[in-house]
Design an enzyme around this catalytic site. Sequence first.
Site: not given
Lengths: 292, 292
Positions: B18-20, B52, B239
């Site tokens: 996961i990015d956000t 983020k 993501r």
Amino acid sequence: MNQLTGNSDAIQGFLDSIDTFLFDCDGVIWHGDHVIQNVVNVLSQLREMGKKVLFVTNNSTKSRKAYLKKFVTLNIEAYADEIFGSAYAAAYYIKHTLQFPIDKKVYVVGMAGIQEELDSEGVRHVGSSADDENLHSMSDMSSIKNDPEVGAVLFGFDLNINYKKLAKAFTYLHHNKDCHFLATNSDLTFPAGGTVYPGTGALLAALSAPLDKKPTILGKPEPTMMEVIVNKYKLNRERTCMVGDRLDTDILFGHQGGLKTLLVMTGVTTAQGLEQTDIRPDFVIDSLGSLL
Amino acid sequence: MNQLTGNSDAIQGFLDSIDTFLFDCDGVIWHGDHVIQNVVNVLSQLREMGKKVLFVTNNSTKSRKAYLKKFVTLNIEAYADEIFGSAYAAAYYIKHTLQFPIDKKVYVVGMAGIQEELDSEGVRHVGSSADDENLHSMSDMSSIKNDPEVGAVLFGFDLNINYKKLAKAFTYLHHNKDCHFLATNSDLTFPAGGTVYPGTGALLAALSAPLDKKPTILGKPEPTMMEVIVNKYKLNRERTCMVGDRLDTDILFGHQGGLKTLLVMTGVTTAQGLEQTDIRPDFVIDSLGSLL
């Protein structure tokens, strides 16, 4: 469907078969502030023939007494006990059908008509104009608490609808499963000044939407109002005729109640509308003024 | 459905994917005025990892700026452009998705949050607190006329809801078939002080019921809000993870939007509720505070 316009034999047969006439008002007796031609004369002749006349309206903002003033202003003979409004229907239903306990009270969303009719039946009530002043901020929300003395919520048209009234009515119905949920009528719009505005049924949707109860509706075309009328006036349904200009309220109301029905073409129903409907009146005439 | 509680390998795999993170707030970050244990620390570590974070709320009564004050009061690090409320979603949608013409204006039923966010996007608007004073009598109804400049009605929670606002919004939508019908969210109730009160969706029903149009809803779980978020922040849906405590809003919102979903058990969902639902989160954890 029998066309009565200009057919004196059919009219005579129709008149012989009916003892009591229930009249919708706007579009049948008057248009706004103008009486429809010859209607005063027809009503007067029906009285002379010994027919009983009743005026049935979904308007809950006025009591029978206040509604009578409109007849007086227009020079139409009428008496308070011939007028049957949805506010009175609700008061009568609460008092006589529900046999509302004297230690309970009704929370009212609505205007003077409902308050006056509940008073006339000796039913305790709160809310209505007493709650016209709204909550001042979100933090005032906590002032709204359940009141176990509220045994019914009665909802009618209220020009001064506000969040406090909706939140109180919701709270009583949500927290007290035995609290009766009643509404004077469910008309989604009402006509005024050549257009339409949101009606009782629209405002009522704000209260119904978050609840898992549905209201008992006292107005046309719901059968509860018919039960109240037939019960109060001891009517013989087969010899009673509902006269109206709307298929989906007046004519449906008469049909479902086992009455005869007469559609007049002086109101909202067009010839094309009549051809396309599934709701078939027993009789149709161009105007109530043409009956005699 | 992967249970993350106490499973550090599973948590590591989840974090790597996961990015956000999109966070619902009440029941996830805080309960009313109390921050959930260790959540401040977890958010801070996620930032350090370069993730983020965005905060997504259906509350339309406050602008992003006003909502930020809550984070400040609770000592939670956050920035105005990380907050995504339904009022801002609506303003962004009107400006960028509808490409609202500059000669048109929005009629608002709602509170300061909506006014401020429309201002922030430079969208002309009328109504809202300017119409807090209601009509004084039924005869004032005729003062409500269609206004061809009104190109959209935007409806949000309004403690000062009144008949004038409903009648104006109805009139614009009823008489102008091109007028957009938008609402910030459709929650039927909202929680306060240990109980619930009628929410935006309840008030909205009063406007929708008499219309033959249905509103475009900007809040969770509707896909329109997701389109706006993904579009504004250029997110890679695969993501991105929606974190929430409600199956029928947060988790459904993430699912329908093609995101990963993480359910926390610190809010309204019970273990039994989770067993019985058809809405299955990808991941579940006892508390956001247990993630790190």
